[in-house]
Scaffold this active site. Structure first.
Site, PDB file in Angstrom:
ATOM      1  N   ASP A  56       0.748  -1.271   0.025  1.00  0.00           N
ATOM      2  CA  ASP A  56      -0.083   0.083   0.087  1.00  0.00           C
ATOM      3  C   ASP A  56       0.884   1.315   0.044  1.00  0.00           C
ATOM      4  OD1 ASP A  56      -2.552  -1.329  -0.025  1.00  0.00           O
ATOM      5  OD2 ASP A  56      -2.251  -1.643   2.388  1.00  0.00           O
ATOM      6  N   ASP A  79     -13.620  -3.399  -1.207  1.00  0.00           N
ATOM      7  CA  ASP A  79     -13.221  -3.302   0.079  1.00  0.00           C
ATOM      8  C   ASP A  79     -14.628  -3.418   0.844  1.00  0.00           C
ATOM      9  OD1 ASP A  79     -10.656  -2.860  -0.353  1.00  0.00           O
ATOM     10  OD2 ASP A  79     -10.970  -0.415  -0.806  1.00  0.00           O
TER      11      ASP A  79
END
Length: 273
Positions: A11, A130
């Protein structure tokens, strides 16, 4: 039978790998190219590179960083974040990505999934979902594996900031019908907690679609990873803080799971010389 995969996740924000808990409280975890090389050499099957601030800030993925990372590794490499057009997909593939991950842009324009699959092949298009457990009304009694009162899972976009109201399982089925060749499924409730994957979420999506599902969010032990690949029916396990913090290495994880009989690619095929 297709071998299960172990996939480190990078990330990235402002050119650095970061990690938080439940999508907040981000902390620095290192240089993306350095970490990519380390994980590639230790036996990772693939890598995922997510520019987590791109969609929220309305900018494109950092192409030059993608290029340097892709040049440094010898394993398949997925890139996501801020990709809003076929031209953006093309640019990242030319920079060295093997697959492209679409998240917020897939919700905003589902035809980007179908057009990407048509132009580059289904195997190239990953849709990242998500998901957060939908809280049951006051007085509800149902419990998810993650221990949260739930009546399913909602899809969030823009780095977890916006609830779309879409049901995660239904959305997964829709994008696969549009041409997505893989689902990257993150439990927002489990993200960064190292308390275990949401096995109910992972299994629900894996059973609903005919493409590989990558479990993400909550890995804290080898047992958690084995459960996601087994009970959760995931095709791959995504790992971040567990590796970034040095709790375990890819080699340790694969060695233990292989000893348990989990169908993984042998280390000798993937560990760099």
């Amino acid at each position: 039978m297709v071998a299960k995969r172990i996939i480190p996740c990078l990330d990235v924000a402002d050119g650095r790998v970061v990690k938080g808990v439940n999508f907040v409280g981000l902390r620095d975890a290192g240089d993306p190219v350095e970490l990519a090389c380390r994980y590639s050499a230790s036996g990772a099957d693939e890598l995922v590179f997510l520019d987590i601030a791109a969609s929220h800030l309305g900018r494109s993925t950092l192409v030059e960083l993608v290029r340097r990372t892709a040049e440094a590794v010898t394993i398949p490499f997925t890139v996501g974040g801020g990709i809003r057009s076929v031209e953006g997909i093309t640019e990242l593939l030319r920079a060295g990505a093997d697959k492209i991950s679409l998240n917020s842009s897939a919700v905003a324009d589902p035809q980007l999934v179908s057009e990407g699959a048509r132009r580059f092949g289904c195997q190239c298009i990953v849709v990242a979902i998500d998901a957060r457990a939908r809280r049951a009304p006051s007085g509800g009694t149902s419990e998810s594996v993650a221990g949260i009162a739930s009546g399913g899972w909602d899809v969030f976009v823009k780095g977890g900031r916006e609830n779309t109201g879409l049901d995660a399982v239904a959305w997964a089925k829709q994008v696969v019908a549009l041409g997505a060749g893989e689902i990257l499924l993150t439990s927002m409730d489990g993200d960064g907690t190292q308390a275990g994957y949401d096995l109910a979420l992972t299994r629900a999506v894996a059973e609903a679609v005919a493409v590989p599902v990558i479990a993400s969010g909550g890995a804290g032990s080898i047992a958690h990873i084995g459960a996601a690949l087994g009970e959760g029916r995931a095709s791959a396990a995504l790992l971040a803080s567990l590796l970034h913090d040095g709790v375990l290495t890819v080699e340790q994880i694969k060695t233990e799971l292989l000893a348990q009989g989990v169908n993984l690619r042998p280390l000798e095929r993937s560990v760099a010389a």
